[in-house]
Structures are given as C-alpha cells and as structure tokens.
Scaffold this motif. Structure first.
Motif, PDB file in Angstrom:
ATOM      1  N   ILE A 296       2.911   9.561 -12.123  1.00 25.13           N
ATOM      2  CA  ILE A 296       2.739   8.166 -11.706  1.00 25.13           C
ATOM      3  C   ILE A 296       2.398   8.094 -10.220  1.00 25.13           C
ATOM      4  O   ILE A 296       1.554   7.295  -9.790  1.00 25.13           O
ATOM      5  CB  ILE A 296       4.009   7.358 -12.021  1.00 25.13           C
ATOM      6  N   GLN A 297       3.048   8.935  -9.422  1.00 23.21           N
ATOM      7  CA  GLN A 297       2.803   8.965  -7.981  1.00 23.21           C
ATOM      8  C   GLN A 297       1.602   9.827  -7.601  1.00 23.21           C
ATOM      9  O   GLN A 297       1.248   9.914  -6.428  1.00 23.21           O
ATOM     10  CB  GLN A 297       4.050   9.496  -7.266  1.00 23.21           C
ATOM     11  N   ARG A 298       0.984  10.467  -8.615  1.00 27.26           N
ATOM     12  CA  ARG A 298      -0.167  11.337  -8.392  1.00 27.26           C
ATOM     13  C   ARG A 298       0.174  12.465  -7.412  1.00 27.26           C
ATOM     14  O   ARG A 298      -0.561  12.752  -6.476  1.00 27.26           O
ATOM     15  CB  ARG A 298      -1.364  10.525  -7.898  1.00 27.26           C
ATOM     16  N   GLN A 299       1.324  13.078  -7.678  1.00 20.97           N
ATOM     17  CA  GLN A 299       1.760  14.216  -6.884  1.00 20.97           C
ATOM     18  C   GLN A 299       1.705  15.488  -7.731  1.00 20.97           C
ATOM     19  O   GLN A 299       1.786  15.435  -8.955  1.00 20.97           O
ATOM     20  CB  GLN A 299       3.189  14.002  -6.376  1.00 20.97           C
ATOM     21  N   LYS A 300       1.585  16.607  -7.074  1.00 22.92           N
ATOM     22  CA  LYS A 300       1.609  17.888  -7.768  1.00 22.92           C
ATOM     23  C   LYS A 300       3.016  18.156  -8.293  1.00 22.92           C
ATOM     24  O   LYS A 300       4.009  17.852  -7.636  1.00 22.92           O
ATOM     25  CB  LYS A 300       1.163  19.006  -6.829  1.00 22.92           C
ATOM     26  N   PHE A 301       3.078  18.731  -9.477  1.00 20.98           N
ATOM     27  CA  PHE A 301       4.368  19.016 -10.110  1.00 20.98           C
ATOM     28  C   PHE A 301       4.257  20.355 -10.833  1.00 20.98           C
ATOM     29  O   PHE A 301       3.866  20.416 -11.997  1.00 20.98           O
ATOM     30  CB  PHE A 301       4.749  17.904 -11.092  1.00 20.98           C
TER      31      PHE A 301
ATOM     32  N   GLY B 292       0.789  -1.216   0.000  1.00 17.82           N
ATOM     33  CA  GLY B 292       0.000   0.000   0.000  1.00 17.82           C
ATOM     34  C   GLY B 292       0.823   1.267   0.000  1.00 17.82           C
ATOM     35  O   GLY B 292       1.736   1.450  -0.807  1.00 17.82           O
ATOM     36  N   GLU B 293       0.511   2.169   0.932  1.00 18.48           N
ATOM     37  CA  GLU B 293       1.161   3.468   1.005  1.00 18.48           C
ATOM     38  C   GLU B 293       2.650   3.354   1.301  1.00 18.48           C
ATOM     39  O   GLU B 293       3.446   4.155   0.823  1.00 18.48           O
ATOM     40  CB  GLU B 293       0.485   4.343   2.068  1.00 18.48           C
ATOM     41  N   ALA B 294       3.027   2.348   2.109  1.00 21.39           N
ATOM     42  CA  ALA B 294       4.447   2.165   2.423  1.00 21.39           C
ATOM     43  C   ALA B 294       5.243   1.825   1.174  1.00 21.39           C
ATOM     44  O   ALA B 294       6.340   2.354   0.945  1.00 21.39           O
ATOM     45  CB  ALA B 294       4.618   1.074   3.477  1.00 21.39           C
TER      46      ALA B 294
ATOM     47  N   ARG C  32       8.830   3.603  -3.426  1.00 22.17           N
ATOM     48  CA  ARG C  32       9.091   3.824  -4.855  1.00 22.17           C
ATOM     49  C   ARG C  32       9.355   5.290  -5.165  1.00 22.17           C
ATOM     50  O   ARG C  32      10.004   5.610  -6.168  1.00 22.17           O
ATOM     51  CB  ARG C  32       7.913   3.296  -5.684  1.00 22.17           C
ATOM     52  N   ALA C  33       8.847   6.183  -4.325  1.00 19.67           N
ATOM     53  CA  ALA C  33       9.134   7.606  -4.504  1.00 19.67           C
ATOM     54  C   ALA C  33      10.467   7.997  -3.894  1.00 19.67           C
ATOM     55  O   ALA C  33      11.154   8.896  -4.386  1.00 19.67           O
ATOM     56  CB  ALA C  33       8.014   8.446  -3.884  1.00 19.67           C
ATOM     57  N   ASP C  34      10.866   7.306  -2.830  1.00 20.26           N
ATOM     58  CA  ASP C  34      12.096   7.644  -2.117  1.00 20.26           C
ATOM     59  C   ASP C  34      13.344   7.073  -2.786  1.00 20.26           C
ATOM     60  O   ASP C  34      14.459   7.506  -2.481  1.00 20.26           O
ATOM     61  CB  ASP C  34      12.040   7.128  -0.671  1.00 20.26           C
ATOM     62  N   VAL C  35      13.167   6.084  -3.666  1.00 19.87           N
ATOM     63  CA  VAL C  35      14.303   5.430  -4.328  1.00 19.87           C
ATOM     64  C   VAL C  35      14.147   5.584  -5.840  1.00 19.87           C
ATOM     65  O   VAL C  35      13.143   5.149  -6.413  1.00 19.87           O
ATOM     66  CB  VAL C  35      14.390   3.939  -3.952  1.00 19.87           C
TER      67      VAL C  35
END
Length: 294
Positions: free
Chosen positions: A122-127, A85-87, A92-95
């Motif tokens: 892909i991470q559904r983050q604001k950019f 899940g979130e972990a 995947r975002a930290d590496v």
C-alpha cells in the motif's frame, strides 16, 4: 522528560444528531470536549472508560479519520489535520493499528505472508521475503505460518499476526483498540507480555484502549480516564489506579471483582448515580454548540 510523540490540545469533536433527536431538543452530540493527552516516545498511554465515553471518537480523530471541531492533534510536532501529500503518507506509515477482534481484522482469503506484506504494498515500499520470517520471529510464531490462512490459527495466534502486521513498516506508534478483550485470560497475559517485550526492543509507543483496568495497569506508564467525552482524570498509572481522586475512577475500581470473598464483601456498593457531589460531575462542554451556525 521524554519527547512527546503525539499530543492533543483542547480537542473537541461535535456531531449533528439525527433529525428525530433534534426535534427533542438535542442540537449537538458532545463526543469529545476539551481532551488533552500526551504520548511520549517509547511509553504507553492507557485509556479507560465505559462504552460511549468517547474512546473510539478519540482514536478516529487521532488517526485523522475524523476532523476535530476545535483543537489540535500533533504528531512529532506537526498538525495531523494539516498533513497532505508525503507528510500524510509518512504519518500513515509511522502509526499502525491493532483492532479488537482478530477474527474479523484479518482477510480470510490472504495468507499470513500476504497479510504481512500488504502494508508495504500500500505504501509502495520494498518488502523482502525474509522480512515475513523476521516479523513471525518477533511475535513468536513458527516460520511455517507464512503460507497458512487465518482460519488455521487460534484467537491468540491471530492477534499475534495482527501485531506482526502492525510492525511491518516499523512504526513509531501503535494504537491498540481493545487488543485482548476477545481472548482468554491466559492468552491475554501472553499478548501483554509480548507487547512489553516489543516495546523494550523497538522503543515503540503504544496507545492502549481497554475496559480491563488490570490489563491497563499492567502495561501502561500513564492512564487517562474518560467519561462523557471528557478526560476526568489522568496521570501516572500508580497514582490514577491506586490513589484515584475522581469519583468516576473510584467507581470503576470498585466495580472490579476481587477474588477474595472477604475483601469483595467489604467493598462499598457500586451505586448510581456515580457522582456523590455536584463538583464531581462532568461539566457541561464549555464550547457549547459549535455546529449551531454551520
């Protein structure tokens, strides 16, 4: 002592060989056999070894792409293989990863702006759009590069784009798989210098895999030498590369050409087998055939 960001304990990865190999009596491929590594925050671990030594399998296992047969991979104190899940999403975002060939690792149909924003999508983050220019500044590419396509750049510039993409989500660890081997020597030095500057500015950690011992010595704080799926020697860079204790490490250093012909001629010959004594040979995997009953 620095805090460990990523570490492995007694990491083992076995594969079942093809049926033809099993008929010849080979029941298991010992890709990794009891490998222990540690990467501290803000530091660089260099991994060296010949093709087939287990470097790629190690990277795939660390990234969670392969499940270890035995052993653990811990990132920031958490078991990577147990992440869900979130972990797992945060891991995947930290590496991030920078691959060997910048000519194939970048989608030729995407502009630089699209490439740099893709991880956030892909991470559904604001950019924010300004983030693209910030990343280009960090890797020392002109801001006008944002609207261009990969084929409009040289190999070194493409690798800078790949590094910028790896930085997009502000990772804590970047895995660099032979990042300069496809580049000219002068460009290699520029990329290594850039990586050092980024590490000092961002306190990011690197796992740097390479065949070139000179490059590894230039960027790594610690070095691990792999052979036959085993980590035969590891420690501080100055100790491993300038005062090696294992026969295989000494053989690798002997194979490196020296520009002075007098020194090169005086070097001992690079002979096989590499192991002068029985004690220097890689030991059989103590885990045996863990796949026998599966």
């Amino acid at each position: 002592m620095n805090e460990a960001l990523l570490s492995t304990t007694d990491l083992v990865k076995h594969f079942r060989p093809p049926r033809s190999a099993r008929r010849r009596g080979q029941n298991v491929i010992h890709a990794l056999c009891g490998v222990d590594i540690r990467i501290d925050r803000g530091r660089t671990l260099g991994i060296v070894g010949e093709s087939g030594s287990g470097k790629t399998t190690l990277l795939r296992t660390l990234l969670g792409l392969e499940k270890p047969t035995v052993g653990t991979v811990e990132y920031a104190g958490r078991d990577v293989t147990a992440m869900r899940g979130e972990a797992a999403k945060k891991f995947r975002a930290d590496v991030s990863v920078v691959f060997q060939d910048p000519y194939t690792s970048l989608d030729p149909r995407m502009t630089v702006s699209d490439l740099l924003s893709q991880p956030a999508k892909i991470q559904r983050q604001k950019f924010p759009a300004a983030r693209v220019y910030d990343l280009l500044d960090q890797v020392k590419l002109p801001r006008g590069s944002a609207g261009k396509f990969p084929h409009e750049f040289s190999g070194g510039q493409r690798q800078r784009i790949a590094i910028a993409r790896a930085l997009a989500l502000e990772p804590e660890l970047i895995v660099l798989d032979e990042p300069v081997s496809a580049l000219d020597v002068s460009v290699q030095a520029e990329i290594v210098s850039l990586l050092r500057e980024l590490q000092e500015a961002r306190d990011v950690s690197y796992l740097f895999v390479a065949h070139d011992l000179a490059v590894v010595a230039d960027i790594s704080h610690t070095v691990g030498v792999m052979y036959g799926g085993q980590m035969v020697e590891s420690g501080p860079t100055s100790r491993v590369l300038y005062e090696p204790t294992h026969a295989y490490t000494r053989a690798l250093l002997t194979a490196v050409p020296v520009p002075d012909p007098r020194i090169e001629k005086a070097k001992p010959p690079f002979l096989r087998p590499l192991w002068p004594t029985k004690d220097d040979q890689p030991q059989p995997c103590p885990h045996g055939d863990l796949l026998k009953h599966r």
